[in-house]
Every structure is written in C-alpha cells, then in structure tokens.
Design an enzyme around this catalytic site. Structure first.
Site, PDB file in Angstrom:
ATOM      1  N   SER A 144      30.508   2.008   7.276  1.00 24.39           N
ATOM      2  CA  SER A 144      29.715   2.394   6.219  1.00 24.39           C
ATOM      3  C   SER A 144      28.734   3.552   6.366  1.00 24.39           C
ATOM      4  O   SER A 144      28.394   4.190   5.384  1.00 24.39           O
ATOM      5  CB  SER A 144      29.203   1.276   5.513  1.00 24.39           C
ATOM      6  N   LYS A 151      21.338   0.718   6.870  1.00 25.38           N
ATOM      7  CA  LYS A 151      21.550   1.503   5.787  1.00 25.38           C
ATOM      8  C   LYS A 151      20.481   2.536   5.387  1.00 25.38           C
ATOM      9  O   LYS A 151      19.581   2.696   6.108  1.00 25.38           O
ATOM     10  CB  LYS A 151      21.466   0.482   4.361  1.00 25.38           C
TER      11      LYS A 151
END
Lengths: 165, 174
Positions: B54, B97
């Site tokens: 991701s 993230k």
C-alpha cells in the site's frame, strides 16, 4: 556463616520453585486464554497436504473453541454478514478450506481483559492470515468475547473491529 | 582451563583485537553498548519491516526501516508525514501510512484526486494513481486521516481512514 548463606540460598531457590510451580499448575485466566487462542490459530490453519479425514477432524477440533450459540459479525469493506451458531461457523470454515489450498493463521497481538469475577473476558487481537504463493497477507482486527464454562474458556461472540475509521 | 590454555596460545595481536588492551574496560563497553542499544531500539527507534504494497513505490516490500517514537514529543504530526499506527491489540503489527488530513478537515477522493476542505492536494509522492471516488469524510478533533501512497489498488483492499492521535506511534525515519 557459610552454612547460613547456603540455607538462605536453598530457601530462596525453594520459594522460586514454589512460585514457578504455582504459575505452572494454577495459571492465570489471561495465560489460559492466550494459550487457548494459540491453539485456535493452529486449528484454523491448514495445509494442502491435509487429507479429507484430517480436514474433517480439524474442522471438528475447531468447534471446541466456541459455544453452540456463537455469534460472528463480519463488517469489512465489501462484505457484511453475520453467522449464528457453531454449525454455521464450522460450515464457513469448511468452505474456506475448500476455497484455498492452505492457510497459515497467526495472532501476533493479543490483548486480554478478564472480568473481575474471572468468568468472562474480552479479547482484542490482530489476526494475520497468509496464503502460500500470494504476495500480500490478510490482516484483520477482531474482538472476541469469551465465557468460562466449567474449566474451558469458550468464544461466544466474534466481531471485526477497525483501528482506522 | 582449556580456554585459558587456548587463549594463551593465541597471537597477542589477535587477543588485542578480540578483547582489547584492557579486558575489564572491554567488558564495560560491551555492557554499555547492550544497554544503550536496548534503550534506543525499544524506546526511541523501533525497527520495522515493510509488508504489503500500500505504500508503493515509496516503501518497497520487505524493506527495513525505523519508527522514531520521539518525533512528536515537541510538535504534532504534520501533513505528509509517514507514520506508524499501532493496532488496537498491540504493536507487533502496525500500519504504515501517510498523513493527508489534519484534525477538523474534510477529506474527499474525487476521480482519484485528493481534496482537503475542497482544495486539491498536491501529492508528488503518488506515482501509482487510481480513480477512487468517495464521499467526504470529516476528520475529528483528535484524529488524522491516513492513506497509503499506492492508489492503484482497489478501495476495499487499501486500509485507510481516520486514526486517533494516541494510536500514532511515531514518524517513519527513512
């Protein structure tokens, strides 16, 4: 003086042994639950080498971790459903076993909160599933509720939870 | 006994390399090194291994990195910071993230572009764009909106959203 110190060392060793023995023979509920969840992860994992009999046996072993009226609520992006009862859960487990050839499940983090009466507990855990041959792994946060029936800790509720809302 | 005899047979230069001129001082140095390493890697720089795609291409899979736990001692997280977020059960597995939305802001994805409070956010780190289309999300007063750099993934397969401040462990170092 020398004899005295030997006695003191022996006494300390005896106390240490007693302490260790107490924890081994009378583990805390948290320790029992952690051990049980480790067994659950092992029972939920399977490999492609499993035969039909082994598959059926392992699925039945999986049932021993849940109460007959267990409730499972799955709310993940793209899927939202509920399973009611141990039989439905085991059917889903058997279905998963036929969908992928093998699966390794681990619980890298387990947080146990035991109720003051020590008859129920809430567990937050991180479940990590890896299918051999696939690059990515599956990560799912779960909240389990357990109850103590006789001497066994059984799961009566499972729900998916999310760190990021 | 045997060890002493072996040690006596070793050439002096090798002995000096192995245990130094002063063995006691060497021992003290080793103990200090172990204690300092333990404190640093436990409480300041937590080593991590990147798994999953991701954050591609900024962070490749299986890369090793560190999380600076002290990064937010004197200031709050900033937009663009790549952070580690611990999960509800513990820290053995964490999300990595990028912070895109700050407390109180509104975050929306439209045709793959990210808008903050209605204004397009310039994201030079996104090399794998997508076409996400999502409803506006209001970030709470103690929350940050985090998302990965790889937008060329299915929305359902890309973990993202509002993270509570208390769950942000620190800033990714490299």
């Amino acid at each position: 003086m020398k004899e005295w110190s030997i006695r003191a060392i022996l006494l300390a060793a005896l106390v240490g042994l007693g302490f260790w023995g107490w924890h081994v023979f009378f583990p805390s509920p948290e320790k029992v639950i952690r051990k049980r969840l480790g067994q659950l992860a092992k029972a939920a994992s399977f490999s492609s080498k499993e035969g039909l009999l082994a598959k059926a046996w392992n699925a039945s072993v999986l049932g021993e971790f849940f109460t007959p009226d267990v409730q499972v609520t799955v709310d993940v992006p793209g899927t939202q459903h509920t399973l009611s009862g141990r039989d439905e859960l085991l059917q889903a487990a058997v279905g998963a076993r036929s969908a992928v050839s093998s699966l390794t499940i681990e619980f890298p983090d387990i947080k146990v909160i035991v109720a003051p009466d020590e008859n129920s507990a809430v567990v937050n855990l991180t479940a990590k599933g890896k299918v051999p041959g696939q690059r990515d792994f599956y990560l799912q946060e779960l909240r389990l509720r357990l109850t103590k029936i006789k001497r066994d800790w059984l799961i009566y509720q499972i729900e998916t939870v999310k760190t990021l809302s | 006994m045997g060890t002493n005899a072996d040690a006596a047979q070793l050439p002096p230069w090798l002995l000096r390399v192995l245990i130094g001129r002063n063995p006691k001082r060497t021992l003290v140095r080793i103990v200090v090194l172990i204690v300092v390493s333990f404190v640093v890697f436990r409480f300041a720089l937590v080593p991590i291994r990147v798994e999953g795609g991701s954050m591609l291409p900024t962070y490749k899979e299986n890369g090793v990195n560190f999380v600076n736990r002290l990064a937010y001692l004197f200031h709050e997280p900033r937009r663009g910071d790549v952070v580690a977020i611990r999960l509800l059960a513990g820290e053995h597995v964490m999300y990595m993230k990028r912070i895109v939305g700050l407390p109180g802001e509104t975050v929306v994805f439209h045709k793959g572009h990210l808008f903050i409070n209605g204004k397009l956010l310039d994201e030079p780190y996104v090399k794998l764009p997508g076409n996400w289309e999502r409803e506006p999300v209001q970030v709470g007063p103690d929350q940050y909106y985090v998302v990965g750099d790889n937008r060329d993934m299915l929305w359902e397969g890309h973990v993202q959203g509002r993270a509570k401040r208390e769950l942000i462990v620190g800033k990714v170092l490299l």
